[in-house]
Design a protein around this motif. Structure first.
Motif, mmCIF file in Angstrom:
data_model
loop_
_atom_site.group_PDB
_atom_site.id
_atom_site.type_symbol
_atom_site.label_atom_id
_atom_site.label_comp_id
_atom_site.label_asym_id
_atom_site.label_seq_id
_atom_site.Cartn_x
_atom_site.Cartn_y
_atom_site.Cartn_z
ATOM 1 N N ARG A 1 60.548 43.268 34.267
ATOM 2 C CA ARG A 1 61.242 41.984 34.443
ATOM 3 C C ARG A 1 62.293 42.072 35.553
ATOM 4 N NH1 ARG A 1 61.347 41.404 28.285
ATOM 5 N NH2 ARG A 1 59.735 39.869 27.877
ATOM 6 N N CYS A 2 62.974 43.193 35.627
ATOM 7 C CA CYS A 2 63.975 43.381 36.675
ATOM 8 C C CYS A 2 63.338 43.278 38.057
ATOM 9 C CB CYS A 2 64.645 44.749 36.517
ATOM 10 S SG CYS A 2 65.691 45.225 37.906
ATOM 11 N N ILE A 3 62.189 43.883 38.233
ATOM 12 C CA ILE A 3 61.554 43.961 39.546
ATOM 13 C C ILE A 3 60.716 42.731 39.861
ATOM 14 C CG2 ILE A 3 59.915 45.274 40.959
ATOM 15 C CD1 ILE A 3 62.679 46.652 40.458
ATOM 16 N N ASP A 4 59.896 42.294 38.939
ATOM 17 C CA ASP A 4 58.934 41.214 39.212
ATOM 18 C C ASP A 4 59.218 39.909 38.485
ATOM 19 O OD1 ASP A 4 57.442 42.612 41.036
ATOM 20 O OD2 ASP A 4 55.844 43.157 39.647
ATOM 21 N N GLY A 5 60.241 39.868 37.669
ATOM 22 C CA GLY A 5 60.531 38.641 36.932
ATOM 23 C C GLY A 5 59.736 38.563 35.638
ATOM 24 N N PRO A 6 59.394 37.354 35.205
ATOM 25 C CA PRO A 6 58.724 37.171 33.909
ATOM 26 C C PRO A 6 57.468 38.032 33.780
ATOM 27 C CG PRO A 6 59.300 35.058 34.869
ATOM 28 C CD PRO A 6 59.572 36.096 35.916
ATOM 29 N N SER B 1 52.580 44.909 40.948
ATOM 30 C CA SER B 1 53.077 45.159 42.298
ATOM 31 C C SER B 1 53.393 46.642 42.451
ATOM 32 C CB SER B 1 54.318 44.316 42.577
ATOM 33 O OG SER B 1 55.436 44.806 41.852
ATOM 34 N N ALA B 2 53.273 47.123 43.678
ATOM 35 C CA ALA B 2 53.632 48.515 43.958
ATOM 36 C C ALA B 2 55.096 48.743 43.608
ATOM 37 C CB ALA B 2 53.375 48.847 45.421
ATOM 38 N N LYS B 3 55.923 47.763 43.907
ATOM 39 C CA LYS B 3 57.355 47.883 43.626
ATOM 40 C C LYS B 3 57.595 48.091 42.131
ATOM 41 C CE LYS B 3 61.725 45.604 44.694
ATOM 42 N NZ LYS B 3 62.377 44.425 45.285
ATOM 43 N N ALA B 4 56.900 47.327 41.285
ATOM 44 C CA ALA B 4 57.060 47.458 39.834
ATOM 45 C C ALA B 4 56.546 48.806 39.344
ATOM 46 C CB ALA B 4 56.338 46.320 39.121
ATOM 47 N N GLU B 5 55.400 49.225 39.856
ATOM 48 C CA GLU B 5 54.868 50.527 39.437
ATOM 49 C C GLU B 5 55.805 51.652 39.860
ATOM 50 O OE1 GLU B 5 51.238 53.672 39.955
ATOM 51 O OE2 GLU B 5 51.641 52.216 41.538
ATOM 52 N N TYR B 6 56.292 51.600 41.081
ATOM 53 C CA TYR B 6 57.238 52.621 41.557
ATOM 54 C C TYR B 6 58.504 52.627 40.704
ATOM 55 C CZ TYR B 6 54.559 53.152 45.959
ATOM 56 O OH TYR B 6 53.599 53.403 46.905
ATOM 57 N N ALA B 7 58.982 51.445 40.331
ATOM 58 C CA ALA B 7 60.190 51.359 39.514
ATOM 59 C C ALA B 7 59.983 52.034 38.162
ATOM 60 C CB ALA B 7 60.595 49.901 39.328
ATOM 61 N N VAL B 8 58.853 51.767 37.526
ATOM 62 C CA VAL B 8 58.577 52.381 36.226
ATOM 63 C C VAL B 8 58.477 53.895 36.375
ATOM 64 C CG1 VAL B 8 56.913 52.575 34.331
ATOM 65 C CG2 VAL B 8 57.505 50.323 35.245
ATOM 66 N N ARG B 9 57.809 54.349 37.431
ATOM 67 C CA ARG B 9 57.686 55.799 37.657
ATOM 68 C C ARG B 9 59.046 56.444 37.907
ATOM 69 N NH1 ARG B 9 53.341 55.783 42.241
ATOM 70 N NH2 ARG B 9 54.138 57.879 42.560
ATOM 71 N N LEU C 1 67.460 47.809 40.330
ATOM 72 C CA LEU C 1 67.664 48.369 38.996
ATOM 73 C C LEU C 1 69.154 48.504 38.687
ATOM 74 C CD1 LEU C 1 64.856 51.075 39.140
ATOM 75 C CD2 LEU C 1 64.845 49.014 37.708
ATOM 76 N N ARG C 2 69.942 48.867 39.697
ATOM 77 C CA ARG C 2 71.392 48.975 39.529
ATOM 78 C C ARG C 2 72.001 47.596 39.252
ATOM 79 N NH1 ARG C 2 72.829 51.118 44.288
ATOM 80 N NH2 ARG C 2 73.462 49.093 45.068
ATOM 81 N N SER C 3 71.514 46.565 39.961
ATOM 82 C CA SER C 3 72.022 45.203 39.750
ATOM 83 C C SER C 3 71.800 44.740 38.312
ATOM 84 C CB SER C 3 71.341 44.221 40.704
ATOM 85 O OG SER C 3 71.720 44.497 42.026
ATOM 86 N N ASP C 4 70.707 45.165 37.701
ATOM 87 C CA ASP C 4 70.418 44.822 36.297
ATOM 88 C C ASP C 4 70.987 45.853 35.321
ATOM 89 O OD1 ASP C 4 69.155 42.454 36.849
ATOM 90 O OD2 ASP C 4 67.259 43.006 35.899
ATOM 91 N N ARG C 5 71.759 46.780 35.836
ATOM 92 C CA ARG C 5 72.425 47.821 35.037
ATOM 93 C C ARG C 5 71.447 48.724 34.290
ATOM 94 N NH1 ARG C 5 77.261 43.918 33.116
ATOM 95 N NH2 ARG C 5 78.371 43.965 35.080
ATOM 96 N N LEU C 6 70.253 48.863 34.840
ATOM 97 C CA LEU C 6 69.296 49.796 34.243
ATOM 98 C C LEU C 6 69.538 51.213 34.749
ATOM 99 C CD1 LEU C 6 66.050 47.624 34.298
ATOM 100 C CD2 LEU C 6 67.544 48.139 32.352
ATOM 101 N N VAL C 7 70.147 51.326 35.934
ATOM 102 C CA VAL C 7 70.586 52.621 36.441
ATOM 103 C C VAL C 7 72.041 52.501 36.882
ATOM 104 C CG1 VAL C 7 68.301 53.378 37.245
ATOM 105 C CG2 VAL C 7 69.866 52.259 38.844
ATOM 106 N N ASP D 1 65.597 50.557 47.860
ATOM 107 C CA ASP D 1 65.631 49.120 47.564
ATOM 108 C C ASP D 1 65.378 48.849 46.085
ATOM 109 O OD1 ASP D 1 66.084 48.667 50.260
ATOM 110 O OD2 ASP D 1 63.990 48.188 50.695
ATOM 111 N N ILE D 2 64.435 49.574 45.510
ATOM 112 C CA ILE D 2 64.122 49.423 44.077
ATOM 113 C C ILE D 2 65.322 49.823 43.228
ATOM 114 C CG2 ILE D 2 62.720 50.379 42.196
ATOM 115 C CD1 ILE D 2 60.417 50.607 44.321
#
Length: 196
Positions: free
Chosen positions: A119-124, A42-50, A87-93, A82-83
């Protein structure tokens, strides 16, 4: 993102990765519609990793605004907000409010795997029709497909769980990941799908 139903959480302490060596890899190749060729994410997952990799390059304690992150990576600013919330909810940031506020990694970049972010963004990481691998309705000649999907999941884990944000930010990927990338490029070249 390939989804094969991996519901188990990644522990905060990953095993020591294999030996590392610098990797010179080409940019992500995209098809005419902008999708990453050869895999789906997903674009959301790629953006999150970037965004997370960009944060990994900042000095410890330095705060980066969402606007600066968006500009640095060419990510739509509102989408990134939004991303970052996910990430903040999962305490990654961690976020800090105020005039001098911004974002920083929630823990050291060496302790955050690409799998954690995905996993945070797209699940399993991988599932087949959202059904557990042991519950797939395969029989007869297709019974071995369950093991194929298990092998796929294991392969994805070996790359995504053992590659940290620090590895990506430094370009010093785990040896087995760099080897797989080189093998892939070699296969693409043999098929006439050059990297250019």
């Amino acid at each position: 993102m390939i989804d094969t139903g991996d519901s188990e959480a990644h522990s905060a302490t990953a095993p020591s990765p294999p030996s590392r060596r610098p990797a010179q890899l080409p940019a992500v190749q995209r098809d005419h519609s902008g999708r990453i060729r050869g895999m789906r994410m997903s674009a959301k997952a790629e953006y999150a990793v970037r965004a997370m990799t960009q944060l990994a390059t900042s000095d410890t304690g330095a705060l980066i605004t969402a606007e600066d992150l968006a500009k640095a990576q060419g990510i739509p600013a509102q989408f990134l907000v939004d991303i970052l919330s996910d990430l903040r909810s999962d305490r990654l940031v961690r976020s800090h409010r105020g005039r001098d506020g911004g974002y920083e990694l929630g823990r050291p970049a060496t302790d955050i795997s690409i799998a954690d972010v995905l996993r945070c963004i797209d699940g399993p990481l991988a599932s087949v029709r959202d059904i557990g691998l042991g519950d797939l309705p395969y029989s007869g000649p297709t019974a071995a497909l369950t093991d194929v999907w298990r092998a796929l999941r294991a392969s994805m884990r070996s790359v995504l769980e053992e590659t940290s944000l620090a590895d990506v930010a430094s370009g010093n990927l785990p040896g087995h990941v760099a080897d797989l990338a080189r093998d892939y490029l070699s296969q693409e070249n043999r098929r006439g799908h050059g990297t250019g």
